[in-house]
Every structure is written in C-alpha cells, then in structure tokens.
Enzyme design. Structure first.
Site, short mmCIF file in Angstrom:
data_model
loop_
_atom_site.label_atom_id
_atom_site.label_comp_id
_atom_site.label_asym_id
_atom_site.label_seq_id
_atom_site.Cartn_x
_atom_site.Cartn_y
_atom_site.Cartn_z
CE1 TYR A 159 -8.98 15.95 -48.86
CE2 TYR A 159 -10.58 17.83 -49.46
CZ TYR A 159 -9.16 17.08 -49.20
OH TYR A 159 -8.50 18.29 -48.76
CB SER A 172 -5.90 21.63 -40.47
OG SER A 172 -6.23 21.14 -38.96
N PRO A 173 -7.58 24.93 -40.18
CG PRO A 173 -9.04 26.59 -40.86
CD PRO A 173 -8.49 25.17 -41.25
CG LEU A 174 -10.83 26.62 -36.70
CD1 LEU A 174 -12.32 26.37 -36.32
CD2 LEU A 174 -10.23 27.77 -35.75
N GLY A 218 -7.32 21.08 -36.65
CA GLY A 218 -8.09 19.87 -36.60
C GLY A 218 -8.96 19.60 -35.50
N GLY A 219 -9.65 20.69 -34.76
CA GLY A 219 -10.30 20.52 -33.51
C GLY A 219 -9.47 20.37 -32.30
CG PHE A 261 -12.07 24.09 -29.76
CD1 PHE A 261 -11.80 25.47 -29.55
CD2 PHE A 261 -12.07 23.93 -31.48
CE1 PHE A 261 -11.69 26.46 -30.56
CE2 PHE A 261 -11.94 24.90 -32.33
CZ PHE A 261 -11.72 26.16 -31.81
CB THR A 262 -9.55 18.14 -27.42
OG1 THR A 262 -8.28 18.29 -27.65
CG2 THR A 262 -10.43 17.91 -28.62
#
Length: 315
Positions: free
Chosen positions: A68, A225-227, A229-230, A233-234
């Site tokens: 990371y 990535s429980p959402l 990876g964003g 919402f895009t």
C-alpha cells in the site's frame, strides 16, 4: 478497546471475533490503502489524529498491506503510532503480503507477480514489523492466491511465524474455496478469515461458494471495497443508479439518510457477518458509517436492494 483475547468461545462472538480462535476486531475496520493521499491522513501528525478519532468512534482495527502507498503506507502508520503514543494493545493491526509490484522501491522486480515462498513471507513480515514499529502483527493475510504456491513450504513459514509470536493469526485474501481448503490442509492452525471484494455492487461471493464456505468454517469474512470503491455514488453505470435508488428508498423507511451506511448494513446482514474494511480518509464519513453496525435490516429490504443491483428479481 480489547486486544487479542486470552481465551475464546467455541464459535465466533457476534460482535467482534473472526473465528473461535480469534482475533477480536472492531465492528468495522479502517483500511490504510489510500492513507498517503488523504487530506486528513497524509502526514504522521494528521494520521495520528485520525487514528485517535477512529478509536474514539469504536474502530480499533487497522488494515494494511506491504504494497500500500507504493510500499510506504505501513511506515507512515508506524510514524503515526509514535506520534499518537498510546498503548499498542489497544489496536489490532492487520497486514498482507505476497504481491510484488513494479516499483522504484523494489528495483529487483521486473514484472508484477505473486510470491508465497516461505523465505519471502518471513522477510515481508519482518519488514512490516519494522515499518509499523511493533513486535507483533495481530493478523497476517496472504494477499492473492499464487499459482506457483508450494503449500507445504508456505504453510511451514506461516506456522513458524505463529510459533515465533511475530504474528498471532493467519488468513487469506481474494482466495476461492478450493484455494482456502488447500492451504488449510497444510496448516497447524485455522485460517481465521478470507478478505474478499464484496458489496451491493460486487455480488459474486454470494453465489460462488465463498460465503457458504465462510459459514461452513465459522470464519467471518472481511470485505474490502464494501461501498464498491466509491462507484456506487457516481452513477456511472445502470447498476449503480438502480442500487443507489434502492438504498435511498430503504434508508428512508429505516430512518437513515446516508445510503452508504445502508449499503454497509446490507453487507453486514449476511449470516456470515462480514466485517467491512473502510477506505475513506475522512473521519466524518467513518463516523457516519459506524451507525451501520447498529442497524437491523429486514429480510425484504435486503432482497429489495439485491434485486436492484442484479436488475431482476430472484428466480
């Protein structure tokens, strides 16, 4: 916050244990993948404040990997721990190894590859301990399945690390059920988790046997990535738009205004009780998402969201 327990119940604790043999993690875990880039996490002093804020909210578990931040996130966190100055026993540190990236930090790498050779695993753990400024890792995960893995050699290294005390528990990440079974067949201690990609828009673990195996082994998965990876919402895809609308509708019925919190509650509703690994570097988002651990989603709400994500009703 509790550290590693001195004894464990015969089945995982509903709130925190990944496995009957441990470890005990917080209900949600914070992931350090983007820490070097975050406005609130990009320096040791800022990250120390963020760490303290997480602890005050109830997050005591922190997820790392040697790669990371271009092999730099662990060291940043280690510096932040010094700035923070609290007790190591208040934290649970998770890290991963076996991915070898092309990087100026690793000039010997000429191609991205995986390396589960015993010597490499031990050297990676020793480096992670130096980076993090600690003498033990609560949970070590093999980051990706390696097609060249010699299971006897890999398992021997993991068992040696356990006996030495450098690591306290072992698991895997991104492994399918047969890969989990193979490694477990050679180990003297149980694998305690499989960290997988799972969210309202990444549904494969529901149907490919991964979560079935977690239930069979009484091994709580962790979800990276429980959402989504964003991307949820895009509105970039039809799936994202459908799913977001369903999350908002269910949230309105539940009295929850944040669709991300509803998405986490959906994930945690599965009987394997996945533990989300949050990628946000904003403490206000962490605060909002912590509410998910207290939400009880109804069965029909869960299927309503699943149907929206799949684009069709269940068969």
């Amino acid at each position: 916050m509790p550290g590693t327990p001195t004894h464990t119940p015969p089945v995982p604790d509903a709130q925190s244990c990944l496995h009957a043999e441990g470890p005990r993690l917080s209900p949600l875990v914070w992931g350090a993948w983007r820490s070097r880039e975050g406005e609130e996490t990009g320096t040791p002093a800022k990250l120390a404040r963020f760490l303290d804020g997480c602890l005050q909210l109830g997050i005591s578990s922190f997820d790392h990997a040697d790669i990371y931040g271009d092999y730099g996130a662990e060291a940043l966190f280690g510096q932040a721990l010094k700035e923070w100055g609290g007790k190591r026993s208040a934290l649970q540190l998770v890290t991963k190894c076996d991915i070898a990236l092309l990087s100026p930090q690793r000039p010997g790498h000429v191609v991205k590859h995986y390396n589960t050779c015993g010597d490499h695993i031990i050297a990676s753990v020793e480096q992670s301990l130096r980076n993090l400024g600690t003498d033990y890792i609560d949970l070590l995960l093999l980051h990706r399945p390696d097609p060249l893995m010699n299971p006897d050699n890999t398992a021997d290294a993991l068992d040696r690390l356990l006996r030495s005390g450098m690591i306290r528990h072992i698991g895997v990440s991104n492994h399918n059920p047969s890969q989990v079974r193979l490694l477990q067949s050679r180990l003297g201690r149980p694998l305690v988790t499989n960290q997988i990609e799972f969210s309202v828009t990444s549904l494969a673990p529901l149907f490919d046997g991964t979560l079935d195996q977690a239930l069979e082994l009484r091994m709580r998965p962790m979800a990276w990535s429980p959402l989504g990876g964003g991307g949820l919402f895009t509105g970039a895809t039809d799936q994202a738009r459908r799913t977001l609308a369903a999350l908002e509708a269910v949230g309105a019925e539940m009295g929850v205004g944040d669709p991300g919190t509803v998405a986490l509650a959906w994930l945690m509703r599965h009987p394997s009780r996945p533990v989300p690994v949050l990628g946000t570097t904003r403490l206000d988002r962490v605060r909002a998402y912590m509410q998910a651990a207290q939400l009880k989603m109804q069965r029909q709400h869960w299927f309503q969201i699943l149907e929206a994500s799949q684009g069709h009703e269940v068969p």
